[in-house]
Write a protein that holds these residues in place. Structure first.
Motif, PDB file in Angstrom:
ATOM      1  N   TYR A  26       0.839  -1.200   0.000  1.00 46.81           N
ATOM      2  CA  TYR A  26       0.000   0.000   0.000  1.00 46.81           C
ATOM      3  C   TYR A  26       0.874   1.250   0.000  1.00 46.81           C
ATOM      4  CZ  TYR A  26      -4.696  -1.910   0.585  1.00 46.81           C
ATOM      5  OH  TYR A  26      -5.899  -2.532   0.381  1.00 46.81           O
ATOM      6  N   ILE A  27       0.543   2.188  -0.870  1.00 45.88           N
ATOM      7  CA  ILE A  27       1.217   3.485  -0.915  1.00 45.88           C
ATOM      8  C   ILE A  27       0.221   4.515  -0.421  1.00 45.88           C
ATOM      9  CG2 ILE A  27       2.376   5.207  -2.326  1.00 45.88           C
ATOM     10  CD1 ILE A  27       2.170   1.704  -3.650  1.00 45.88           C
ATOM     11  N   ILE A  28       0.585   5.227   0.644  1.00 44.10           N
ATOM     12  CA  ILE A  28      -0.318   6.179   1.289  1.00 44.10           C
ATOM     13  C   ILE A  28       0.253   7.585   1.146  1.00 44.10           C
ATOM     14  CG2 ILE A  28      -1.437   6.820   3.463  1.00 44.10           C
ATOM     15  CD1 ILE A  28      -1.032   3.883   4.344  1.00 44.10           C
ATOM     16  N   GLU A  29      -0.527   8.459   0.548  1.00 43.59           N
ATOM     17  CA  GLU A  29      -0.106   9.845   0.340  1.00 43.59           C
ATOM     18  C   GLU A  29      -0.664  10.726   1.454  1.00 43.59           C
ATOM     19  OE1 GLU A  29      -1.149  13.385  -2.790  1.00 43.59           O
ATOM     20  OE2 GLU A  29      -0.716  11.403  -3.639  1.00 43.59           O
ATOM     21  N   VAL A  30       0.210  11.511   2.084  1.00 40.73           N
ATOM     22  CA  VAL A  30      -0.215  12.383   3.171  1.00 40.73           C
ATOM     23  C   VAL A  30       0.086  13.838   2.829  1.00 40.73           C
ATOM     24  CG1 VAL A  30       0.206  10.541   4.836  1.00 40.73           C
ATOM     25  CG2 VAL A  30       1.968  12.268   4.449  1.00 40.73           C
ATOM     26  N   MET A  31      -0.559  14.735   3.551  1.00 40.79           N
ATOM     27  CA  MET A  31      -0.370  16.167   3.341  1.00 40.79           C
ATOM     28  C   MET A  31       0.968  16.636   3.916  1.00 40.79           C
ATOM     29  SD  MET A  31      -4.114  17.862   3.984  1.00 40.79           S
ATOM     30  CE  MET A  31      -5.283  18.018   2.624  1.00 40.79           C
ATOM     31  N   GLY A  32       1.180  17.947   3.851  1.00 39.72           N
ATOM     32  CA  GLY A  32       2.416  18.524   4.356  1.00 39.72           C
ATOM     33  C   GLY A  32       2.961  19.617   3.468  1.00 39.72           C
ATOM     34  N   ARG A  33       2.290  19.823   2.316  1.00 37.38           N
ATOM     35  CA  ARG A  33       2.753  20.801   1.333  1.00 37.38           C
ATOM     36  C   ARG A  33       4.177  20.454   0.925  1.00 37.38           C
ATOM     37  NH1 ARG A  33       2.003  27.243   2.289  1.00 37.38           N
ATOM     38  NH2 ARG A  33       3.680  26.809   3.766  1.00 37.38           N
ATOM     39  N   ASP A  34       5.156  21.345   1.154  1.00 34.22           N
ATOM     40  CA  ASP A  34       6.542  21.059   0.747  1.00 34.22           C
ATOM     41  C   ASP A  34       7.380  20.508   1.888  1.00 34.22           C
ATOM     42  OD1 ASP A  34       6.111  21.996  -1.873  1.00 34.22           O
ATOM     43  OD2 ASP A  34       6.393  24.063  -1.221  1.00 34.22           O
ATOM     44  N   ALA A  35       6.749  20.209   3.015  1.00 38.04           N
ATOM     45  CA  ALA A  35       7.469  19.700   4.184  1.00 38.04           C
ATOM     46  C   ALA A  35       7.130  18.229   4.407  1.00 38.04           C
ATOM     47  CB  ALA A  35       7.112  20.510   5.428  1.00 38.04           C
ATOM     48  N   GLY A  36       8.108  17.465   4.900  1.00 38.49           N
ATOM     49  CA  GLY A  36       7.911  16.033   5.085  1.00 38.49           C
ATOM     50  C   GLY A  36       7.617  15.614   6.515  1.00 38.49           C
ATOM     51  N   ASP A  37       7.354  16.585   7.397  1.00 37.97           N
ATOM     52  CA  ASP A  37       7.171  16.265   8.817  1.00 37.97           C
ATOM     53  C   ASP A  37       6.064  15.237   9.050  1.00 37.97           C
ATOM     54  OD1 ASP A  37       8.438  18.927   8.521  1.00 37.97           O
ATOM     55  OD2 ASP A  37       8.523  18.856  10.704  1.00 37.97           O
ATOM     56  N   LEU A  38       4.892  15.474   8.485  1.00 34.99           N
ATOM     57  CA  LEU A  38       3.773  14.554   8.708  1.00 34.99           C
ATOM     58  C   LEU A  38       4.114  13.153   8.210  1.00 34.99           C
ATOM     59  CD1 LEU A  38       0.588  16.655   7.849  1.00 34.99           C
ATOM     60  CD2 LEU A  38       1.163  15.633  10.068  1.00 34.99           C
ATOM     61  N   ALA A  39       4.671  13.069   7.015  1.00 28.15           N
ATOM     62  CA  ALA A  39       5.010  11.773   6.446  1.00 28.15           C
ATOM     63  C   ALA A  39       6.052  11.052   7.295  1.00 28.15           C
ATOM     64  CB  ALA A  39       5.518  11.937   5.013  1.00 28.15           C
ATOM     65  N   LEU A  40       7.088  11.767   7.701  1.00 25.56           N
ATOM     66  CA  LEU A  40       8.182  11.147   8.443  1.00 25.56           C
ATOM     67  C   LEU A  40       7.737  10.692   9.830  1.00 25.56           C
ATOM     68  CD1 LEU A  40      11.076  10.311   8.784  1.00 25.56           C
ATOM     69  CD2 LEU A  40      11.677  12.675   9.330  1.00 25.56           C
ATOM     70  N   TRP A  41       7.093  11.574  10.570  1.00 28.34           N
ATOM     71  CA  TRP A  41       6.656  11.218  11.915  1.00 28.34           C
ATOM     72  C   TRP A  41       5.631  10.081  11.880  1.00 28.34           C
ATOM     73  CZ3 TRP A  41       7.114  14.210  16.814  1.00 28.34           C
ATOM     74  CH2 TRP A  41       8.181  15.113  16.768  1.00 28.34           C
ATOM     75  N   ALA A  42       4.718  10.145  10.913  1.00 31.43           N
ATOM     76  CA  ALA A  42       3.711   9.087  10.800  1.00 31.43           C
ATOM     77  C   ALA A  42       4.348   7.774  10.384  1.00 31.43           C
ATOM     78  CB  ALA A  42       2.632   9.490   9.788  1.00 31.43           C
TER      79      ALA A  42
END
Length: 319
Positions: free
Chosen positions: A164-180
């Motif tokens: 599964y590939i899950i796309e998350v928000m964050g605009r140009d920052a990867g904080d949400l993706a990385l922490w999640a």
């Protein structure tokens, strides 16, 4: 100062209401009048301004979104629009303005200060992409929403033995993706701040498969492109069946976590205190769990820095 105002601008974030509540009640505590500006800068230009009382903010600390509403305003980007906003503030005899929002909202607040009107910014955005502050209001709630979604998707991924590939928000920052990704145990996290190679991703998938792993979760920050594109590339190179989930605006809603309520309450109250101290053109921030403040220029000229040691940790734990 005797009369203050507060507005929310840009994308909504869980905890904005808690910040508004704190600003209103802190102002009342100091014997000040405070007004709510509805519909952001657009409402400010139109004079959509109403006095708020203790009762105005009752039972909103737990609510997501913003009861003051928010809107984009093309007119406010113009000199004439900004002048109209200042005229409305003066007509209502308001002495200082608190702006809750992201970097775009702060640039608007800075324009008002340049025209002689005192403003203070409170960082409210799920993206956590504002420099000078460890956290922004809404980030923790959005993060928990994402982790909960990943946990549920993993159940299906396990049952069907799929990637599964899950796309998350964050605009140009990867904080949400990385922490999640770290919190949910994703096998791969793709963020704008770190180089990614599709061949390396595929190699990691094959390594997991060779030791008997039946499913994988890949988190993609929206700033890196679409999850669908990565899914196509992976399928082309592996032949494996993949599924894509774009979480979308579900990440912006929901009741704020205790952390976001605390953060918003501290920041909203601090904004009132700064105005009472005669400060302006500054943003409230949190560093090392201490509330601090920075000049808008200092904050907006910097680049948000992601802690890449978290990225290295996530990679090492997902072998």
């Amino acid at each position: 100062m005797k009369r203050l105002a507060v507005l929310t601008s840009g994308g909504d974030a869980p905890g904005m209401n808690a910040a508004v509540r704190a600003a209103v009640r802190r102002a009342a505590f100091h014997g000040l009048q405070i007004f709510g500006v509805y519909h952001g800068y657009d409402g400010l230009i139109r004079g959509d301004i109403k006095e708020m009382t203790l009762g105005s903010v009752g039972d909103i600390i737990h609510r997501g979104g913003t009861t003051l509403y928010t809107a984009r305003s093309e007119e406010f980007r113009t000199e004439a629009g900004q002048q109209k906003a200042v005229e409305q503030l003066n007509q209502h005899e308001i002495d200082g303005l608190i702006v809750i929002g992201g970097d775009g909202s702060f640039r608007g607040a800075q324009k008002l200060t340049e025209k002689g009107f005192p403003t203070i910014g409170v960082p409210g955005t799920i993206d956590n992409d504002i420099p000078c502050t460890d956290f922004t209001i809404g980030f923790d709630t959005a993060l928990n929403t994402i982790v909960e979604a990943i946990d549920k998707i993993r159940d299906t991924a396990t049952s069907h033995e799929r990637t599964y590939i899950i796309e998350v928000m964050g605009r140009d920052a990867g904080d949400l993706a990385l922490w999640a990704g770290l919190a949910a145990g994703a096998e791969t996290v793709i963020i704008p701040e770190a180089d990614h190679d599709i061949n390396d991703i595929v190699e990691r998938l094959h390594a997991g498969s060779s030791r008997g792993k039946k499913h994988s979760i890949i988190i993609v920050a929206e700033g890196c492109g679409s999850a669908a594109s990565f899914a196509d590339q992976i399928k082309e190179k592996t032949g494996w069946e993949t599924r894509v989930t774009v979480l979308g605006h579900i990440q912006r809603g929901g009741s704020p976590t205790a952390f976001d309520r605390m953060l918003a309450s501290r920041m909203g109250a601090a904004a009132v205190d700064l105005l009472l101290e005669g400060k302006k053109d500054r943003m409230v921030a949190i560093q090392n769990n201490q509330i601090v403040d920075f000049d808008f220029n200092e904050a907006l000229q910097q680049r948000h820095e992601l802690d890449l040691s978290i990225y290295d940790l996530a990679r090492s734990l997902s072998i």
